[in-house]
Design an enzyme around this catalytic site. Structure first.
Site, mmCIF file in Angstrom:
data_model
loop_
_atom_site.group_PDB
_atom_site.id
_atom_site.type_symbol
_atom_site.label_atom_id
_atom_site.label_comp_id
_atom_site.label_asym_id
_atom_site.label_seq_id
_atom_site.Cartn_x
_atom_site.Cartn_y
_atom_site.Cartn_z
ATOM 1 N N ASP A 171 43.434 39.305 37.214
ATOM 2 C CA ASP A 171 43.983 38.530 36.097
ATOM 3 C C ASP A 171 45.152 37.730 36.669
ATOM 4 O O ASP A 171 46.209 38.296 36.957
ATOM 5 C CB ASP A 171 44.456 39.438 34.960
ATOM 6 N N ASP A 191 41.955 42.792 32.521
ATOM 7 C CA ASP A 191 43.176 43.192 31.821
ATOM 8 C C ASP A 191 43.592 44.619 32.184
ATOM 9 O O ASP A 191 44.766 44.946 32.174
ATOM 10 C CB ASP A 191 42.965 43.152 30.295
ATOM 11 N N ILE A 207 47.235 35.515 35.452
ATOM 12 C CA ILE A 207 48.421 35.645 34.603
ATOM 13 C C ILE A 207 48.002 36.472 33.394
ATOM 14 O O ILE A 207 47.279 35.984 32.516
ATOM 15 C CB ILE A 207 48.988 34.302 34.123
ATOM 16 N N ASP A 208 48.431 37.723 33.356
ATOM 17 C CA ASP A 208 48.158 38.538 32.171
ATOM 18 C C ASP A 208 49.355 38.399 31.238
ATOM 19 O O ASP A 208 50.479 38.635 31.643
ATOM 20 C CB ASP A 208 47.950 40.003 32.542
ATOM 21 N N GLU A 266 39.520 36.242 35.842
ATOM 22 C CA GLU A 266 39.510 35.882 34.420
ATOM 23 C C GLU A 266 39.149 34.414 34.216
ATOM 24 O O GLU A 266 38.456 34.055 33.257
ATOM 25 C CB GLU A 266 40.862 36.135 33.757
ATOM 26 N N THR A 317 49.239 35.340 29.107
ATOM 27 C CA THR A 317 49.303 33.872 29.191
ATOM 28 C C THR A 317 50.071 33.246 28.034
ATOM 29 O O THR A 317 50.816 32.278 28.225
ATOM 30 C CB THR A 317 47.875 33.288 29.268
#
Ligand code: LIP
Length: 270
Positions: A83, A212, A85-86, A67, A88
């Protein structure tokens, strides 16, 4: 696939520890992306750097799609879709609902995936044809997926781009009257895992990226849910996920509520 999954779990667990530690140290916005509210922090970047270094060291021929921009061409046929940190915005505010999401894809299709909820430590895993698990316990969507629409708990989310968010808001307000309730939890990967775990009955959101949905989507489909894209009202793909039994009724409701562009289906899934 089991080797890919084992590697993904090791790396996701290590990245989750880094994110947890950095959260305690305090977090600031490093930059914005598609809009002033689409933020990235130095920790998103550090998590992606760690994941990239670990995976490329272990499997130098693999590709990478991250990402935050890290990328590599594949010569092995495997591409990691990441990802770091999904969720954020949850991370930024200290809302304990965000995850590290790593999937290995072959020919664009996820074959192994892990989603680690950073604060709870829950580890969702799946391999294609190998089933889905939460902390090693098999996951299966409830067989009461066809419960009346009015009894269904639906997860959803809003885009960072206000033009799409306005359209989604209108659709969500129409949907709300037809279902049990809505949950906006803020992390698509965990929303998809929540469908797999029966914590929600369905999920709908427009404008998600491959990172995602890659790992969480595999967990959901390996748990027995259907994951599809339809043409979204905002002009991008709208993702729908629900148990097979009852999926069409949910998709019909999503259409009537205004989430979809009248033309109908686009490419199916990832
Ligand atoms: C987020 C998704 C969430 C969506 C947000 C954003 P991020 O991803 O997980 O479902 O509503 O707009 O796309 O930016 O935290 O990786």
């Amino acid at each position: 696939m089991d080797d890919l999954l084992a590697l993904a779990v090791d790396v996701a667990t290590e990245a989750a520890e880094l994110v947890r530690r950095r959260r305690r140290e305090g977090v600031e916005v490093a930059a914005t992306k598609s809009s002033p509210v689409d933020v990235v922090t130095e920790v998103d970047r550090a998590s992606e750097r760690l994941i990239f270094e670990r995976l490329m060291a272990a499997r130098p021929g693999d590709g990478f799609l991250g990402e935050e921009g890290a990328s590599a061409e594949s010569t092995s046929g495997v591409v990691w879709v990441v990802d770091p940190i999904d969720g954020t915005v949850n991370f930024l505010y200290g809302l304990p609902h965000y995850a590290v999401s790593i999937a290995a894809a072959v020919d664009g299709e996820p074959v192994a995936g892990v989603v680690v909820n950073v604060q709870t430590g829950e580890c969702f895993t799946a391999t294609r044809g190998g089933g889905a698990f939460l902390d090693g316990v098999p996951l299966r969507v409830g067989d009461d997926g066809d419960r009346p629409l009015g009894q269904r708990l639906v997860a959803t989310g809003f885009n960072y781009v206000s033009r799409i968010k306005v359209l989604q808001t209108t659709a969500v307000s129409a949907l709300l009257h037809e279902v049990r309730d809505i949950r906006r939890m803020g992390a698509a990967a965990l929303d998809l895992c929540s469908v797999a775990a029966g914590r929600v009955d369905a999920y709908v959101e427009e404008g998600l990226n491959a990172w995602d949905v890659a790992a969480g989507g595999l967990v959901a489909t390996e748990a027995g849910a259907r994951l599809e894209t339809r043409a979204g009202v905002g002009g991008t793909d709208c993702w729908l996920c629900a148990p097979e039994a009852g999926f069409e009724a949910f998709a019909d409701l999503v259409g009537r509520a205004g989430f979809l562009r009248p033309e109908g289906p686009t490419s199916g899934g990832e």
